[in-house]
Design a protein around this motif. Structure first.
Motif, PDB file in Angstrom:
ATOM      1  N   ALA A 195       0.827  -1.204   0.000  1.00  0.00           N
ATOM      2  CA  ALA A 195       0.000   0.000   0.000  1.00  0.00           C
ATOM      3  C   ALA A 195       0.861   1.255   0.000  1.00  0.00           C
ATOM      4  O   ALA A 195       1.873   1.335   0.691  1.00  0.00           O
ATOM      5  CB  ALA A 195      -0.921   0.001   1.213  1.00  0.00           C
ATOM      6  N   THR A 196       0.424   2.242  -0.797  1.00  0.00           N
ATOM      7  CA  THR A 196       1.119   3.537  -0.797  1.00  0.00           C
ATOM      8  C   THR A 196       0.638   4.408   0.361  1.00  0.00           C
ATOM      9  O   THR A 196       1.205   5.469   0.609  1.00  0.00           O
ATOM     10  CB  THR A 196       0.883   4.276  -2.126  1.00  0.00           C
ATOM     11  OG1 THR A 196      -0.525   4.435  -2.330  1.00  0.00           O
ATOM     12  CG2 THR A 196       1.466   3.485  -3.285  1.00  0.00           C
ATOM     13  N   ASP A 197      -0.422   3.970   1.036  1.00  0.00           N
ATOM     14  CA  ASP A 197      -0.899   4.667   2.237  1.00  0.00           C
ATOM     15  C   ASP A 197      -0.044   4.181   3.411  1.00  0.00           C
ATOM     16  O   ASP A 197      -0.370   3.205   4.084  1.00  0.00           O
ATOM     17  CB  ASP A 197      -2.380   4.364   2.472  1.00  0.00           C
ATOM     18  CG  ASP A 197      -2.957   5.171   3.631  1.00  0.00           C
ATOM     19  OD1 ASP A 197      -2.279   6.118   4.090  1.00  0.00           O
ATOM     20  OD2 ASP A 197      -4.086   4.856   4.070  1.00  0.00           O
ATOM     21  N   LEU A 198       1.058   4.856   3.660  1.00  0.00           N
ATOM     22  CA  LEU A 198       2.064   4.389   4.616  1.00  0.00           C
ATOM     23  C   LEU A 198       1.723   4.813   6.042  1.00  0.00           C
ATOM     24  O   LEU A 198       1.006   5.787   6.265  1.00  0.00           O
ATOM     25  CB  LEU A 198       3.438   4.952   4.211  1.00  0.00           C
ATOM     26  CG  LEU A 198       3.845   4.720   2.753  1.00  0.00           C
ATOM     27  CD1 LEU A 198       5.122   5.484   2.429  1.00  0.00           C
ATOM     28  CD2 LEU A 198       4.033   3.239   2.471  1.00  0.00           C
ATOM     29  N   ALA A 215      -3.801   1.528  -5.285  1.00  0.00           N
ATOM     30  CA  ALA A 215      -2.479   1.332  -4.690  1.00  0.00           C
ATOM     31  C   ALA A 215      -2.457   1.719  -3.217  1.00  0.00           C
ATOM     32  O   ALA A 215      -1.646   1.201  -2.439  1.00  0.00           O
ATOM     33  CB  ALA A 215      -1.431   2.136  -5.455  1.00  0.00           C
ATOM     34  N   LYS A 216      -3.351   2.608  -2.799  1.00  0.00           N
ATOM     35  CA  LYS A 216      -3.386   3.052  -1.397  1.00  0.00           C
ATOM     36  C   LYS A 216      -3.982   2.003  -0.455  1.00  0.00           C
ATOM     37  O   LYS A 216      -3.747   2.041   0.751  1.00  0.00           O
ATOM     38  CB  LYS A 216      -4.199   4.343  -1.274  1.00  0.00           C
ATOM     39  CG  LYS A 216      -3.491   5.582  -1.769  1.00  0.00           C
ATOM     40  CD  LYS A 216      -4.353   6.811  -1.506  1.00  0.00           C
ATOM     41  CE  LYS A 216      -3.640   8.076  -1.944  1.00  0.00           C
ATOM     42  NZ  LYS A 216      -4.474   9.280  -1.692  1.00  0.00           N
ATOM     43  N   ILE A 217      -4.771   1.081  -1.007  1.00  0.00           N
ATOM     44  CA  ILE A 217      -5.510   0.125  -0.177  1.00  0.00           C
ATOM     45  C   ILE A 217      -4.552  -0.784   0.588  1.00  0.00           C
ATOM     46  O   ILE A 217      -3.685  -1.423  -0.003  1.00  0.00           O
ATOM     47  CB  ILE A 217      -6.467  -0.716  -1.045  1.00  0.00           C
ATOM     48  CG1 ILE A 217      -7.489   0.192  -1.735  1.00  0.00           C
ATOM     49  CG2 ILE A 217      -7.166  -1.777  -0.205  1.00  0.00           C
ATOM     50  CD1 ILE A 217      -8.375  -0.531  -2.743  1.00  0.00           C
ATOM     51  N   LYS A 218      -4.728  -0.861   1.900  1.00  0.00           N
ATOM     52  CA  LYS A 218      -3.851  -1.679   2.744  1.00  0.00           C
ATOM     53  C   LYS A 218      -4.287  -3.140   2.796  1.00  0.00           C
ATOM     54  O   LYS A 218      -3.449  -4.038   2.873  1.00  0.00           O
ATOM     55  CB  LYS A 218      -3.798  -1.103   4.157  1.00  0.00           C
ATOM     56  CG  LYS A 218      -3.066   0.227   4.251  1.00  0.00           C
ATOM     57  CD  LYS A 218      -2.951   0.690   5.685  1.00  0.00           C
ATOM     58  CE  LYS A 218      -2.143   1.985   5.777  1.00  0.00           C
ATOM     59  NZ  LYS A 218      -1.991   2.461   7.164  1.00  0.00           N
ATOM     60  N   ASP A 219      -5.603  -3.373   2.802  1.00  0.00           N
ATOM     61  CA  ASP A 219      -6.104  -4.744   2.874  1.00  0.00           C
ATOM     62  C   ASP A 219      -5.832  -5.452   1.546  1.00  0.00           C
ATOM     63  O   ASP A 219      -6.343  -5.056   0.492  1.00  0.00           O
ATOM     64  CB  ASP A 219      -7.610  -4.739   3.172  1.00  0.00           C
ATOM     65  CG  ASP A 219      -8.151  -6.147   3.354  1.00  0.00           C
ATOM     66  OD1 ASP A 219      -8.487  -6.790   2.333  1.00  0.00           O
ATOM     67  OD2 ASP A 219      -8.228  -6.613   4.504  1.00  0.00           O
ATOM     68  N   TRP A 220      -5.029  -6.512   1.616  1.00  0.00           N
ATOM     69  CA  TRP A 220      -4.576  -7.171   0.392  1.00  0.00           C
ATOM     70  C   TRP A 220      -5.735  -7.807  -0.373  1.00  0.00           C
ATOM     71  O   TRP A 220      -5.806  -7.720  -1.606  1.00  0.00           O
ATOM     72  CB  TRP A 220      -3.524  -8.214   0.738  1.00  0.00           C
ATOM     73  CG  TRP A 220      -2.894  -8.865  -0.442  1.00  0.00           C
ATOM     74  CD1 TRP A 220      -3.043 -10.164  -0.853  1.00  0.00           C
ATOM     75  CD2 TRP A 220      -2.020  -8.266  -1.402  1.00  0.00           C
ATOM     76  NE1 TRP A 220      -2.312 -10.402  -1.996  1.00  0.00           N
ATOM     77  CE2 TRP A 220      -1.674  -9.250  -2.349  1.00  0.00           C
ATOM     78  CE3 TRP A 220      -1.492  -6.978  -1.548  1.00  0.00           C
ATOM     79  CZ2 TRP A 220      -0.823  -9.003  -3.429  1.00  0.00           C
ATOM     80  CZ3 TRP A 220      -0.647  -6.731  -2.622  1.00  0.00           C
ATOM     81  CH2 TRP A 220      -0.325  -7.730  -3.543  1.00  0.00           C
ATOM     82  N   GLY A 227       6.501   1.431   5.387  1.00  0.00           N
ATOM     83  CA  GLY A 227       5.646   0.486   4.691  1.00  0.00           C
ATOM     84  C   GLY A 227       6.489  -0.435   3.827  1.00  0.00           C
ATOM     85  O   GLY A 227       7.714  -0.404   3.883  1.00  0.00           O
ATOM     86  N   ASP A 228       5.826  -1.247   3.020  1.00  0.00           N
ATOM     87  CA  ASP A 228       6.564  -2.108   2.092  1.00  0.00           C
ATOM     88  C   ASP A 228       7.345  -1.248   1.114  1.00  0.00           C
ATOM     89  O   ASP A 228       6.882  -0.185   0.691  1.00  0.00           O
ATOM     90  CB  ASP A 228       5.605  -3.006   1.305  1.00  0.00           C
ATOM     91  CG  ASP A 228       4.997  -4.089   2.183  1.00  0.00           C
ATOM     92  OD1 ASP A 228       5.586  -4.383   3.238  1.00  0.00           O
ATOM     93  OD2 ASP A 228       3.945  -4.626   1.813  1.00  0.00           O
TER      94      ASP A 228
END
Length: 512
Positions: A155-158, A193-198, A168-169
């Motif tokens: 996720a780009t939402d760090l 891309a911002k979404i954290k839940d895979w 983040g990753d």
């Protein structure tokens, strides 16, 4: 008439004068000097007298003598920990804005790896170099390069730290800092891309898939395969090419691709080109720059100084821990066919840092390497010296022989009836007899590894197997908070992680 004097220089000096600009040793020394100059006034540079090292005639050897080697725990506790509190100029000038979260695949606690703006710039340069090198591939569909590319990453939402940094990753950090000219081609786009839940992210990608014209995919094999399987199933098509007809190549890294290849081929209507790169949280180390290369070409001129420690009992103990003062070689001192652990000094403030990978030079002239495993991911309970490379190859051979897909596996070793045994846990959704499967794996390992073959007649008494659905591996990773992106299932289980794996299986797959 003046007599012409023929002065013959010593061979060593004559050879030195003819060193080309792209000579690996010269490239690496130039990188080292640049790094030392930049970090001279940092706390680390002051303690280890970078200014004095720069004045030395033999800068590489002086650097090795003065600066100690570090694993993550050592450099974090002594140096990087302070940067998380906002302290500037610790191991690299300025404050650290980004940290790549990495667990290395086995440790439960996250590692915080500094990522500087200089490192991000170096990574972008290497990405461009790799993309340009793609045009050297004879069988690459040229139109695929001009289409969109799907980057399956974190996720780009760090997460934001108290001192103003973001973590983040690495893939999420890279995507967040993507250059403007990427926007036209980059998928899944900023919102997804911002979404954290895979799982949510994958479902969004599945919904959008028909709207995109994807030419190539970038990511870790397991998650990319899962994504394609979900798309095929959702739209009731036969292959991914029914959705993305221009898909021509797959850029992958992080793990050996061989165990996944069979599974990938089942999802395709036509062959694609597989391009390997070597991108770690600590830096972009190398990439395969030609189609028939045996290995990846190391990037020796872009802000990473590399050293190579022979991966043997002299430099590492039985658990894969590095000794205090290991012997370390520079790029011009390595030999082809030998395994080395990699040390890196970088423009993110890593100094003589052990990243945990083991490499083997397969083309010494071109400086091409293959990743053979991890320093702590091998089995040698009784001298069988079973490497991840051996395991990957055996699984690849068995998959071809039995026409099955084995996308994940892991192995553990333990005492058994006064001797020892190995146990394989294999992800396979195809129908196959377990006894036949382990028999074939064992046979191939005996052919691939002489030490293993010897010990199978003595101290390594038995080899067991447990066949599991692929979902078992994915769900376990989910329980550890490591689902998706760059997270990989460890190929060797030891200690606490093996205990947790067994507890998970007992709770969820006891009566499978």
């Amino acid at each position: 008439m003046a007599r012409i004097i023929d002065i013959k220089l010593p061979k060593a000096i004559a050879a030195a004068l003819r060193i080309p600009e792209n000579d690996p040793r010269r490239q690496q020394l130039r990188v080292l000097k640049k790094l030392l100059k930049k970090a001279t006034l940092t706390e680390f540079g002051q303690k280890y007298h970078f200014d004095e090292i720069l004045l030395s005639k033999h800068i590489g050897k002086e650097f090795q003598q003065r600066v100690p080697v570090h694993d993550y725990n050592k450099i974090y506790e002594e140096w990087w920990k302070k940067t998380l509190e906002g302290v500037p100029d610790v191991t690299w000038p300025g404050k650290i804005k980004y940290y790549a979260l990495s667990s290395g695949t086995s440790e439960s606690a996250s590692k915080y790896i500094p990522v500087t703006k200089e490192m991000l710039r170096s990574n972008r340069i290497n990405y461009i170099r790799q993309l340009i090198s793609v045009f050297n591939y004879e069988h690459l569909p040229r139109n695929a390069v001009t289409k969109g590319f799907l980057m399956l990453g974190g996720a780009t939402d760090l997460q934001k730290g108290k001192a103003g940094w973001y973590a983040g990753d690495l893939s999420g950090i890279l995507a967040k800092n993507r250059p403007f000219w990427f926007q036209t081609f980059y998928k899944p786009g900023g919102r997804i891309a911002k979404i954290k839940d895979w799982n949510e992210k994958l479902n969004e990608i599945v919904e959008k898939a028909p709207d995109w014209d994807i030419g190539y995919i970038v990511g870790v094999p397991a998650w990319c395969q899962m994504c394609m399987e979900m798309i095929i199933e959702h739209y009731k098509v036969k292959t991914i090419h029914d959705i993305w007809p221009n898909l021509g190549f797959f850029v992958h890294g992080g793990v050996a691709f061989e165990p996944y290849k069979k599974g990938f081929e089942k999802l395709l209507a036509k062959p694609i080109v597989y391009i390997e790169n070597y991108l770690s949280s600590e830096g972009f180390i190398g990439y395969k720059d030609r189609e028939n290369a045996r290995g990846m070409k190391l990037v020796l001129d872009n802000n990473i100084f590399m050293e190579f420690i022979p991966f043997d009992s002299k430099n590492f103990d039985s658990e894969g821990n590095m000794v205090k003062d290991p012997e370390a070689y520079m790029i011009h001192e390595v030999e082809e066919g030998k395994d080395y652990a990699l040390l890196m000094s970088t423009n993110s403030g890593a100094w003589r840092y052990l990243i945990g990978d083991t490499l083997r030079f397969v083309d010494i002239e071109r400086k091409e390497v293959v990743i053979t495993g991890r320093t702590k991911h091998y089995l040698s309970l009784v001298g069988e010296h079973l490497s991840v490379e051996n395991m990957n190859k055996a699984v690849e051979l068995v998959s071809e022989e039995l026409n099955i897909s084995i996308p994940e596996f892991t192995v553990a070793g333990f005492p058994y009836e006064n001797l020892f045994a190995h146990k394989w846990y294999v992800a396979c959704d195809d129908k196959v007899d377990e006894d036949l499967l382990i028999k074939k794996i064992d046979e191939h390992l005996c052919q691939l590894n002489d030490d293993y073959a010897v010990e199978r007649t003595s101290a390594l008494k038995q080899v067991f197997i447990e066949k599991l659905p692929e979902q078992a591996f994915l769900k376990f990773m989910e329980t550890k908070g490591k689902l998706g992106s760059q997270h990989k299932f460890p190929r060797v289980l030891k200690g606490k992680i093996w205990q947790e794996w067994n507890e998970f299986l007992n709770m969820n797959y006891e009566n499978k």
